[in-house]
Enzyme design. Structure first.
Site, PDB file in Angstrom:
ATOM      1  N   ASP A   5       0.855  -1.188   0.000  1.00  0.00           N
ATOM      2  CA  ASP A   5       0.000   0.000   0.000  1.00  0.00           C
ATOM      3  C   ASP A   5       0.891   1.238   0.000  1.00  0.00           C
ATOM      4  OD1 ASP A   5      -2.102   1.768   0.144  1.00  0.00           O
ATOM      5  OD2 ASP A   5      -2.438   1.489   2.293  1.00  0.00           O
ATOM      6  N   CYS A  15      -3.407   4.329  -4.374  1.00  0.00           N
ATOM      7  CA  CYS A  15      -4.159   5.574  -4.471  1.00  0.00           C
ATOM      8  C   CYS A  15      -3.812   6.328  -5.747  1.00  0.00           C
ATOM      9  CB  CYS A  15      -3.883   6.456  -3.246  1.00  0.00           C
ATOM     10  SG  CYS A  15      -2.151   6.913  -3.053  1.00  0.00           S
TER      11      CYS A  15
END
Length: 398
Positions: free
Chosen positions: A330, A356
């Protein structure tokens, strides 16, 4: 004059795109562009619900209905994969966070002749939109906007003020920079503000970093049932519902793994959800986040081992990675180029990658595919409602 054109899709920055490739701000899928360049609203064009839309830079897509918004988030992710020639076995349903669920935000304030303005900045400008309503913030955060306006009017200097708000377990964590509290009266005013509005914590940055001036009890955030200390400025998923979707995918995909390396682990959002029966190595470069994760794991006897390591400068090597059943990634918006290269060279066969930034993710996905991985599952996620910021979860196996 040109013939009318129908908008086919919404581009990455929020403009509508015609079949000829022309971009039109304020247009959404299904709108018709007339020969004079005006927009004829189509079936997916709706009236923006917020009075500040079009000026405030916080939202770009309030004029798109739910279907158009969902399609935009989906296409941003799928098109990123296709752009790198990464084939997807299964695209899972897109998740969109509902209004009024954002649990963290940074607002800006400026003292004016009539008081103070507070809110997000205008798009492509430093001007502050004085926020009278906000449909994305959690109500607990928005409730502080008017009181913070009064506080800035009374105590801000001539320069801008930045205000970070985060919803902690104990209430709102408020960090302010740009207000100097010289003298007893100013200090007492800050303490009164924190007490009167039930803040979990109030911190002031007067040029030397955030200093806590009010914290009745240690501020924490609960992650997978574990209360984790909340350091100043720590990263937190923007919505609870979005976090739940990301965690559910990771838990399902890595359920059979005995050992997991959680890379770019932050406070342990994924590590605590994946631990037990799996043993998890949580690797993080930010020292405060690393220590918070370590403290929480040790206090509860959870099988999470926290490691302080900069994975950009010193990624886990292929031999280290090969010791684990699977990997959870992540990374920040830049992606994880160096770490992915080591994963590609390792013997690990299962990688859950949360991102993201579809662009950097697609670059990394291509490297994994070239190393023999297959993109099994892909889920687009829109936690930043009505914005062009898009996230995703993905599973690679080989």
């Amino acid at each position: 004059m040109t013939a009318p054109e129908t908008i086919l899709r919404i581009a990455a920055k929020g403009d509508g795109v015609t079949p000829s490739g022309r971009h039109f701000a304020g247009a959404v899928t299904g709108d018709v562009i007339l020969p004079d360049g005006t927009i004829e609203a189509g079936p997916h064009h709706v009236a923006p619900p917020c009075r500040h839309f079009g000026t405030c830079g916080g939202c770009q897509l309030q004029h798109a209905d739910e279907e158009a918004l969902r399609r935009f988030v989906t296409e941003r992710v799928v098109n990123a994969a296709e752009g790198q020639e990464v084939a997807t076995a299964e695209v899972l349903p897109t998740h969109l966070s509902p209004p009024a669920t954002r649990r963290r935000a940074t607002l800006h304030a400026l003292r004016t002749a009539k008081g103070a303005a507070i809110g997000f900045r205008e798009g492509r400008s430093n001007r502050i939109v004085d926020m009278q309503e906000c449909l994305i913030l959690d109500p607990a955060l928005f409730a502080l906007v008017a009181p913070l306006r009064k506080l800035a009017a009374a105590h801000a200097g001539r320069g801008p003020v930045d205000i970070s708000l985060t919803l902690a377990d104990q209430g709102v964590d408020c960090a302010i920079s740009g207000i100097e509290t010289e003298g007893l009266a100013a200090t007492e005013a800050m303490l009164d503000f924190a007490r009167d509005h039930g803040l979990a914590r109030l911190s002031l940055d007067q040029g030397y970093g955030a200093e806590t001036v009010w914290e009745p009890e240690p501020a924490t955030v609960t992650l997978a049932g574990v209360a984790v200390p909340l350091p100043h400025g720590a990263f937190l998923q923007p919505t609870r519902d979005g976090e739940a979707v990301l965690l559910a995918d990771a838990k399902e995909w890595l359920a059979e793994s005995a050992t997991i390396a959680d890379l770019f682990a932050g406070l342990g959002t994924f590590a605590f959800a994946l631990a037990g029966p799996a043993k998890v190595l949580a690797v993080e470069a930010a020292r405060d986040a690393h220590l918070a994760c370590k403290t929480a794991a040790n206090a509860r006897g959870i099988p999470v081992h926290a490691m302080h390591r900069d994975l950009f400068r010193n990624p886990l090597q292929a031999a280290e990675i090969s010791r684990f059943s699977s990997i959870l990634l992540d990374p920040p918006r830049a992606g994880a180029r160096e770490q992915v290269a080591q994963i590609a060279a390792s013997e690990v066969s299962r990688v859950a990658y949360v991102s993201c930034n579809p662009s950097s993710w697609a670059r990394d996905a291509k490297a994994l595919v070239e190393a023999g991985f297959k993109l099994e599952k892909l889920r687009p996620v829109g936690q930043f409602r009505w914005s062009t910021h898009v996230e995703l979860t993905s599973l690679f196996t080989r």
